[in-house]
Motif scaffolding. Sequence first.
Motif, short mmCIF file in Angstrom:
data_model
loop_
_atom_site.label_atom_id
_atom_site.label_comp_id
_atom_site.label_asym_id
_atom_site.label_seq_id
_atom_site.Cartn_x
_atom_site.Cartn_y
_atom_site.Cartn_z
N PRO A 22 0.81 -1.23 0.00
CA PRO A 22 0.00 0.00 0.00
C PRO A 22 0.84 1.28 0.00
O PRO A 22 0.56 2.22 -0.74
N LYS A 23 1.89 1.30 0.83
CA LYS A 23 2.77 2.48 0.86
C LYS A 23 3.51 2.63 -0.46
O LYS A 23 3.70 3.75 -0.95
N PHE A 58 1.09 4.06 -3.06
CA PHE A 58 0.76 5.47 -2.82
C PHE A 58 1.94 6.38 -3.13
O PHE A 58 1.83 7.30 -3.95
N ARG A 82 3.38 6.83 -6.77
CA ARG A 82 2.73 7.73 -7.72
C ARG A 82 3.41 9.09 -7.80
O ARG A 82 3.12 9.88 -8.71
N ALA A 96 -8.02 -1.91 -2.17
CA ALA A 96 -6.86 -1.22 -1.60
C ALA A 96 -6.03 -0.58 -2.71
O ALA A 96 -5.58 0.57 -2.58
N THR A 145 -7.79 2.51 -3.93
CA THR A 145 -7.78 3.56 -2.92
C THR A 145 -6.45 4.30 -2.91
O THR A 145 -6.41 5.54 -2.98
N TYR A 146 -5.35 3.56 -2.82
CA TYR A 146 -4.03 4.19 -2.73
C TYR A 146 -3.59 4.80 -4.06
O TYR A 146 -2.94 5.85 -4.08
N THR A 147 -3.97 4.17 -5.16
CA THR A 147 -3.65 4.73 -6.48
C THR A 147 -4.40 6.03 -6.70
O THR A 147 -3.83 7.03 -7.16
N ALA A 183 -5.68 8.07 -4.40
CA ALA A 183 -5.21 9.10 -3.47
C ALA A 183 -3.90 9.72 -3.95
O ALA A 183 -3.75 10.95 -4.00
N GLY A 184 -2.94 8.87 -4.32
CA GLY A 184 -1.66 9.39 -4.79
C GLY A 184 -1.79 10.15 -6.08
O GLY A 184 -1.20 11.23 -6.25
#
Length: 212
Positions: free
Chosen positions: A110-111, A114, A117, A139, A142-144, A146-147
């Motif tokens: 996840p990190k 994020f 990106r 997940a 979500t992280y893609t 957001a970044g």
Amino acid sequence: MQQIIDWVVSVMESVGGPGIALAIFLENIFPPVPSEVVLPLAGFTAAGGRYTVVEAVLWATLGSVTGALLLYGIGAALGMDRLRAIAQRMPLVDVADIDKTDVWFTKHGPKAVFFGRFVPGIRSLISIPAGIDRMPLTAFLTYTTAGSLLWNALFVWLGYQLGDRYHLVEQYMDPISKVVYALIILAVLGVLVWMIRRSMRRSHDPDDRVEL
């Protein structure tokens, strides 16, 4: 590069917001289309009233996520089993290397998605290992998203503020991107040298299993 910019301008002028999404989608799968050029240009176009800044950011993010999903799908189609099979046929590579990478990505994926990106050269490619690892799609999205949203908002806003000087964003980002690419190349070369030395050790001592 100028031909690419001219094409992007024509697409944005002809179809508006969807043209931004298309350009950023292509940037994800075709790196010579740099987001550092496309996004400020979208902000500049928004300043002319073709669409709002918010619309430009949302369309850009749609393009980012769509491109990331395509690369995720490629990684998922490859899969860990096929990757291990490929590793078995590759010189210098151990299946254990793939397994360790898989364990690392499962823990830090996840990190990585994020923050990846925000890194030139990594921004698009990070979706492939996410797909190989079969990161849960919710997940990943979500992280893609957001970044991508933060990255796109920053550069669209800069283009909006700079107006017809939007090209200054690319001029300042270009040296930074070159440094990042150089560091990536050095890291790859470092890993390659380590793998060659490991192979040489093992050719002299097959029982040698010293790991990185």
